[in-house]
Design a protein around this motif. Structure first.
Motif, PDB file in Angstrom:
ATOM      1  N   SER A 113      20.884   9.695  -6.615  1.00 18.81           N
ATOM      2  CA  SER A 113      20.187   9.556  -8.139  1.00 18.81           C
ATOM      3  C   SER A 113      21.020  10.408  -8.815  1.00 18.81           C
ATOM      4  O   SER A 113      21.130  11.760  -8.188  1.00 18.81           O
ATOM      5  CB  SER A 113      18.787  10.095  -8.456  1.00 18.81           C
ATOM      6  OG  SER A 113      18.060  10.824  -9.519  1.00 18.81           O
ATOM      7  N   ALA A 114      21.138  10.698  -9.957  1.00 16.83           N
ATOM      8  CA  ALA A 114      21.585  12.049 -10.597  1.00 16.83           C
ATOM      9  C   ALA A 114      21.012  12.664 -10.633  1.00 16.83           C
ATOM     10  O   ALA A 114      21.268  14.057 -11.143  1.00 16.83           O
ATOM     11  CB  ALA A 114      22.103  11.744 -12.080  1.00 16.83           C
ATOM     12  N   SER A 115      19.807  12.692 -10.851  1.00 13.38           N
ATOM     13  CA  SER A 115      18.515  13.678 -11.035  1.00 13.38           C
ATOM     14  C   SER A 115      17.941  14.105  -9.567  1.00 13.38           C
ATOM     15  O   SER A 115      18.207  13.034  -8.638  1.00 13.38           O
ATOM     16  CB  SER A 115      17.493  13.234 -11.954  1.00 13.38           C
ATOM     17  OG  SER A 115      16.994  13.954 -11.965  1.00 13.38           O
ATOM     18  N   PRO A 116      17.506  15.701  -9.434  1.00  9.62           N
ATOM     19  CA  PRO A 116      16.845  15.565  -8.418  1.00  9.62           C
ATOM     20  C   PRO A 116      15.850  14.771  -8.070  1.00  9.62           C
ATOM     21  O   PRO A 116      15.546  14.949  -7.066  1.00  9.62           O
ATOM     22  CB  PRO A 116      17.266  17.218  -8.174  1.00  9.62           C
ATOM     23  CG  PRO A 116      17.398  17.122  -9.213  1.00  9.62           C
ATOM     24  CD  PRO A 116      17.564  16.649 -10.243  1.00  9.62           C
ATOM     25  N   ASP A 119      15.376  25.346  -7.673  1.00 10.57           N
ATOM     26  CA  ASP A 119      16.339  25.362  -8.367  1.00 10.57           C
ATOM     27  C   ASP A 119      17.226  26.540  -9.287  1.00 10.57           C
ATOM     28  O   ASP A 119      18.464  25.620  -9.961  1.00 10.57           O
ATOM     29  CB  ASP A 119      16.260  23.672  -9.155  1.00 10.57           C
ATOM     30  CG  ASP A 119      15.067  23.978 -10.191  1.00 10.57           C
ATOM     31  OD1 ASP A 119      13.633  24.499  -9.672  1.00 10.57           O
ATOM     32  OD2 ASP A 119      14.521  23.098 -10.968  1.00 10.57           O
ATOM     33  N   PRO A 164      12.222  16.606 -12.254  1.00 10.76           N
ATOM     34  CA  PRO A 164      13.355  17.034 -12.232  1.00 10.76           C
ATOM     35  C   PRO A 164      13.620  18.494 -11.553  1.00 10.76           C
ATOM     36  O   PRO A 164      14.767  18.578 -10.560  1.00 10.76           O
ATOM     37  CB  PRO A 164      14.505  16.756 -13.254  1.00 10.76           C
ATOM     38  CG  PRO A 164      13.505  15.638 -13.401  1.00 10.76           C
ATOM     39  CD  PRO A 164      12.218  15.856 -13.578  1.00 10.76           C
ATOM     40  N   GLU A 165      12.543  19.250 -12.360  1.00 12.05           N
ATOM     41  CA  GLU A 165      14.009  21.352 -12.620  1.00 12.05           C
ATOM     42  C   GLU A 165      12.832  21.808 -11.339  1.00 12.05           C
ATOM     43  O   GLU A 165      13.076  22.660 -11.397  1.00 12.05           O
ATOM     44  CB  GLU A 165      13.866  21.882 -13.628  1.00 12.05           C
ATOM     45  CG  GLU A 165      15.011  21.433 -14.237  1.00 12.05           C
ATOM     46  CD  GLU A 165      15.130  20.110 -14.669  1.00 12.05           C
ATOM     47  OE1 GLU A 165      14.751  19.719 -15.352  1.00 12.05           O
ATOM     48  OE2 GLU A 165      15.944  19.428 -14.536  1.00 12.05           O
ATOM     49  N   ARG A 184      18.646  22.690  -3.943  1.00  9.18           N
ATOM     50  CA  ARG A 184      19.627  21.566  -4.173  1.00  9.18           C
ATOM     51  C   ARG A 184      20.147  22.244  -1.983  1.00  9.18           C
ATOM     52  O   ARG A 184      21.138  22.784  -2.176  1.00  9.18           O
ATOM     53  CB  ARG A 184      20.401  22.421  -5.209  1.00  9.18           C
ATOM     54  CG  ARG A 184      19.759  21.852  -6.480  1.00  9.18           C
ATOM     55  CD  ARG A 184      19.182  20.934  -6.908  1.00  9.18           C
ATOM     56  NE  ARG A 184      20.003  19.254  -6.678  1.00  9.18           N
ATOM     57  CZ  ARG A 184      21.274  19.138  -7.942  1.00  9.18           C
ATOM     58  NH1 ARG A 184      20.754  19.437  -8.720  1.00  9.18           N
ATOM     59  NH2 ARG A 184      22.075  17.974  -7.368  1.00  9.18           N
TER      60      ARG A 184
END
Length: 955
Positions: free
Chosen positions: A922-925, A703, A742-743, A748
């Motif tokens: 989801s808005a977050s990965p 990411d 998330p990060e 992506r």
């Protein structure tokens, strides 16, 4: 009558110079000589013109104020005479000597803040106390006091204060203002002092040189005016107001050729680009006009606007031919800069030119973008690093003092100059008034000499203006009424310079004659003079023909003969006795030796290493860069072995991949600076110039590619369809949902899938060691050069299930689709679970737990281009399967689902149903709570075997 006499006669005819007005005019002239900004604009223009008239001795020396000289003598008369006071031992004289040295230092340090740089003369010169003799206690009586000036390069070991001040102001406060005193290298500072002070920053060009400069200005202005009248309202991002830039480029190319440069790579945004294409690169005007007329060939899938186009040509110079390359550039202004640097580095490596003596990068910037775009800071940070240096870049700023509609200094930036960011690498800056094209050319000469001598970046800041709006459809006076009143009254740089040369006796009609000749050539669609060489090639020219028009389905033999495998593996895993590796690294290499012998299955790190070893042994150079690429983010690679007994910080490493075969190709692994955008842009530029080198950029976590999205969008994904640029860059992006938040979970994948079209790239997610081996080899062995995006694993690096037997490396190749590997009865299969990546191993484990024998699991290893034929063959194996479930780790709105569902549906049999099992949108990965991650993972794996849920597509 001579020209100068006729000019003088014209001045005599102005009666306001005589009678009662004379003292007033003389006082105003004295003020002008001290500070040109202190008089009204009309008088400043008049006095400026006077400076172009030769002095009585025939020289071009600038006039000096008389009043300080008169006052100095008067003061000396009052104090006992006008004798020159030489060195004295008294304390006051000692203080003055110190003050004189402080004054010299002040002008060298901040003289540019008082320089005459703005052609629009919008503001008065600021008061800078450091430059005022009174600040140091000097008065009129000190003007004739003589001081030691042996530490200057004015040609005298001693000078009166008056002489010294005049010399300092001429050198540092004229139309060329220099910044260099922040350099830590004393030799560099003295070099600049010598260069500037020896000539007082004033050129002394002969008549032919001056005429040549006028010719370049005429060409620059002539093209813009021709386009403005013939193609009314069409965007071209005019150079008008900055024509001196073309003179600078001409000087740079010709002088570089004289100094041994054989290639120049230029990067610039759209302002003035069409002018560079025609008047610098030598593009035929008729070809440019055809693009305006829409009659030019349109052979690309997409194409691009004319002010983004690149070009290459070979130019004749006094030192021999110079190849020019203007890089293609999107509208994202400065993003081309690292791409140019990478292209230059590739050329340097091909020429075995580590210092950049033969290849020169030139980057052209806008003032607002140079200070405003972060990619510039990232690119500058690469300048002197081992893996990315290009031997110094010549930067040229087309400083039109406005960014879109922002021209208020309170809004434009937080520093004095737009160039202040280069102080981070101590690059010297030459600010120069574009209305003095001779000074622009001189500054360019100095900049090139500095770069060639010190191999460092240098900046020429050409301060000019933008005659029209941001583009030709803009009305700039809406937001800049005062600025554009000044611009409207400006006669143009070409006219001013032509008048100056006329006043110097070089021909009253010279300017008009040149303008007419250039216009006549444009009317015929040709150059007035054409220095471009045709059909010129060198041994360093790259032949791209073998890589054009290829299909992604083209095959390549990626298997390695067993004897070659064993030979390479032995060399790869043999560590010299002089190197003491860390015990953990020793264990890795001992295991790899066993893998090489076939004693144990091959893991990911060994599979990758063997792929790269086989490539360099076959003559393909490999360049791998990224943060932690030597060791690998997840300590799986260990391409660089660090001697644990090393005694010096700069020695004591061993790179096995540099020692696998005699006469092998180079292998370079680079731990990059902490940058994604500039480093990825650099590697794209490198790969764009060398199809025979395996160029790999590895993100620390997948990411992190977010920070380089502009490069991905505007170059990697679309460069071929926009510009016809073939590129074989490989991206390794660690990707996998393992509860790291998330990060640190997603590369992506969905963004790459969204960009995938026109077979523009390859997107793969290999799941075994043999698959990474074959896909890396395939990237070079085939003559297909498309960007390769690899979703690389994390936990699979050490997962024994992801290892491969030796036989999978010595035969076969990369499998775009891997079918069911378990022996099951095809007629019993009721459901196909289709997936990609790490989740495959979770699914296999779940199936074993359930004891299911009616579910086949198929892996999609290449997500794009989708292998329809291979996938259709898998579906046909199970005629009784009525359900297909796509399973992924990623949320439903991410990952590959929205893209592959269409491919799957296209190949399904009639009556089959397609469903999804994975995380909810989801808005977050990914989630940050470990327990929630585990719950989600269990649910999506269970769902792959459970009842169909959600939207079900039926064929």
């Amino acid at each position: 009558m001579s020209t100068s006499s006729s000019v003088y006669s014209a001045y005599l005819g102005n009666t306001f110079l005589f009678g009662g007005n004379a003292p007033y005019v003389e006082e105003m002239y004295e003020n002008y000589l001290d500070n040109p900004g202190s008089v009204p604009d009309t008088w400043r223009d008049y006095f400026d013109a006077l400076q172009h008239v030769p002095a009585s001795d025939g020289s071009n020396a600038r006039d000096v104020a008389h009043l300080p000289v008169v006052n100095a003598f008067a003061q000396r008369a009052k104090s006992g005479g006008t004798r020159v006071v030489l060195a004295s031992a008294d304390a006051e004289m000692g203080r003055k000597r110190t003050a004189a040295q402080q004054l010299i230092a002040a002008y060298r340090n901040v003289g540019q803040r008082w320089a005459d740089l703005d052609p629009l003369k919008r503001t008065e010169r600021p008061h800078i106390p450091d430059l005022d003799p009174a600040f140091y206690g000097f008065g009129d009586a000190d003007q004739e006091t003589v001081f030691d000036t042996s530490n200057t390069f004015f040609g005298k070991n001693s000078m009166s204060l008056r002489e010294l001040l005049n010399a300092l102001r001429e050198t540092y406060c004229g139309t060329l203002g220099a910044e260099f005193m922040y350099a830590t290298d004393q030799d560099e500072k003295r070099w600049w002092q010598q260069k500037l002070e020896a000539v007082r920053s004033k050129p002394n060009f002969n008549a032919d040189k001056k005429k040549h400069i006028l010719g370049r200005l005429t060409a620059a202005e002539g093209l813009e005016r021709f386009l403005h009248t013939k193609y009314v309202g069409q965007k071209r991002f005019s150079l008008e107001g900055g024509e001196s830039f073309i003179a600078a480029m001409d000087e740079l190319i010709q002088a570089a050729g004289s100094q041994g440069v054989q290639e120049i790579v230029i990067g610039m945004a759209h302002r003035g680009r069409l002018n560079v294409l025609v008047n610098t690169m030598g593009k035929q005007p008729k070809d440019l006009f055809a693009e305006f007329d829409h009659t030019a060939p349109e052979e690309l899938t997409s194409g691009d606007v004319k002010y983004h186009q690149g070009f290459s040509s070979d130019m004749s110079t006094p030192g021999g031919p110079v190849h020019l390359s203007l890089a293609f550039n999107p509208s994202h202004l400065e993003i081309v800069n690292p791409v140019v640097q990478g292209s230059v580095r590739a050329r340097m490596d091909r020429r075995s030119d580590p210092q950049g003596k033969q290849v020169l990068p030139v980057l052209v910037h806008g003032d607002a973008a140079f200070g405003g775009q972060g990619v510039n800071q990232e690119t500058l940070a690469l300048a002197q690093t081992r893996g990315y240096t290009t031997g110094g870049t010549v930067h040229i700023i087309i400083n039109n003092q406005i960014g879109f509609t922002t021209s208020d200094p309170r809004d434009m930036r937080s520093s004095a100059f737009c160039t202040d960011i280069v102080k981070m690498v101590e690059a010297p800056v030459l600010h120069v008034n574009a209305d003095d094209p001779e000074a622009v050319v001189l500054a360019t000469q100095f900049a090139l000499e500095y770069r060639m001598k010190f191999r460092k970046d240098v900046v020429v800041d050409i301060i000019c203006f933008r005659k029209l709006g941001h583009n030709e459809q803009d009305t700039p006076s809406l937001t800049q009424p005062l600025m554009y009143k000044k611009i409207g009254a400006h006669p143009g740089t070409r006219k001013l310079f032509a008048d100056k040369l006329s006043a110097q006796g070089l021909g009253e009609t010279l300017g008009d004659d040149m303008a007419k000749a250039y216009r006549a050539a444009l009317d015929e669609g040709r150059h007035a003079a054409d220095p471009v060489l045709t059909n010129f090639k060198t041994k360093f020219t790259v032949d791209w023909a073998p890589f054009l028009g290829k299909k992604w389905t083209d095959v390549g033999d990626t298997a390695l003969p067993l004897s070659e495998w064993r030979r390479l593996a032995e060399r790869l895993t043999t560590i010299p006795t002089t190197v003491t590796p860390h015990q953990l690294v020793r264990k890795v290499y001992d295991d790899r030796a066993a893998m090489g012998r076939g004693d144990i299955p091959v893991d990911w790190g060994m599979g990758e290493h063997m792929a790269l070893a086989s490539l360099v042994a076959s003559g393909y150079p490999v360049r791998l860069s990224g943060e932690d690429s030597g060791r690998g983010t997840f300590t799986h690679r260990h391409a660089v072995i660090h001697d644990q007994n090393r005694e010096k910080w700069d020695v004591g490493t061993y790179v096995p991949l540099q020692n696998v075969a005699d006469g092998q190709a180079p292998f370079v692994v680079i731990d990059s600076i902490l940058s994604e955008e500039a480093v990825l842009g650099f590697e794209y530029g490198y790969a764009s110039n060398d199809p025979n080198t395996m160029v790999i950029w590895e993100a620390q976590f997948g990411d992190f590619a977010n920070g380089a999205q502009v490069v991905i969008d505007q170059f990697i994904a679309s460069g071929e369809v926009k510009w016809g640029r073939v590129n074989g860059l490989t991206l390794m992006l660690p990707h996998g949902y393992e509860g790291q938040g998330p990060e640190h979970s997603s590369a992506r994948l969905e963004r790459f899938m969204q960009l995938a079209a026109d077979t523009n790239m390859q997107i793969v997610q290999p799941t075994t060691a043999s698959q990474i081996f074959h896909v890396l080899r395939r990237q070079m062995v085939r003559n297909v050069r498309k960007p390769l995006v690899i979703m690389t694993p994390k936990s699979l690096l050490r997962n024994k299930d992801a290892t491969s037997p030796l036989s999978e490396f010595t035969r076969g190749g990369f499998q775009t689709v891997i079918g069911e590997v378990k022996e099951i009865k095809a007629e019993k299969v009721k459901r196909m679970v289709v997936c990609s990546g790490k989740v495959y191993y979770d699914l296999v484990k779940k199936r074993e737990e359930r004891g299911s024998d009616d579910v086949a699991i198929v892996r999609i290893e290449q997500l794009y281009p989708f292998a329809h034929k291979a996938f259709a063959n898998e579906i046909k194996k199970y005629p009784n399967a009525t359900e297909i479930v796509w399973t992924q780790d990623e949320p439903q709105n991410q990952g590959a689902w929205f893209f592959v569902q269409h491919y799957i549906h296209e190949n399904m049999l009639d009556g089959q149903k397609l469903s999804y099992s994975g995380r909810a949108a989801s808005a977050s990965p990914a989630v940050g709570y470990s327990h929630l991650h585990q719950e989600q993972q269990k649910a999506l794996v269970d769902g792959a075997f459970g009842k169909l849920k959600g939207v079900v597509l039926t064929k």
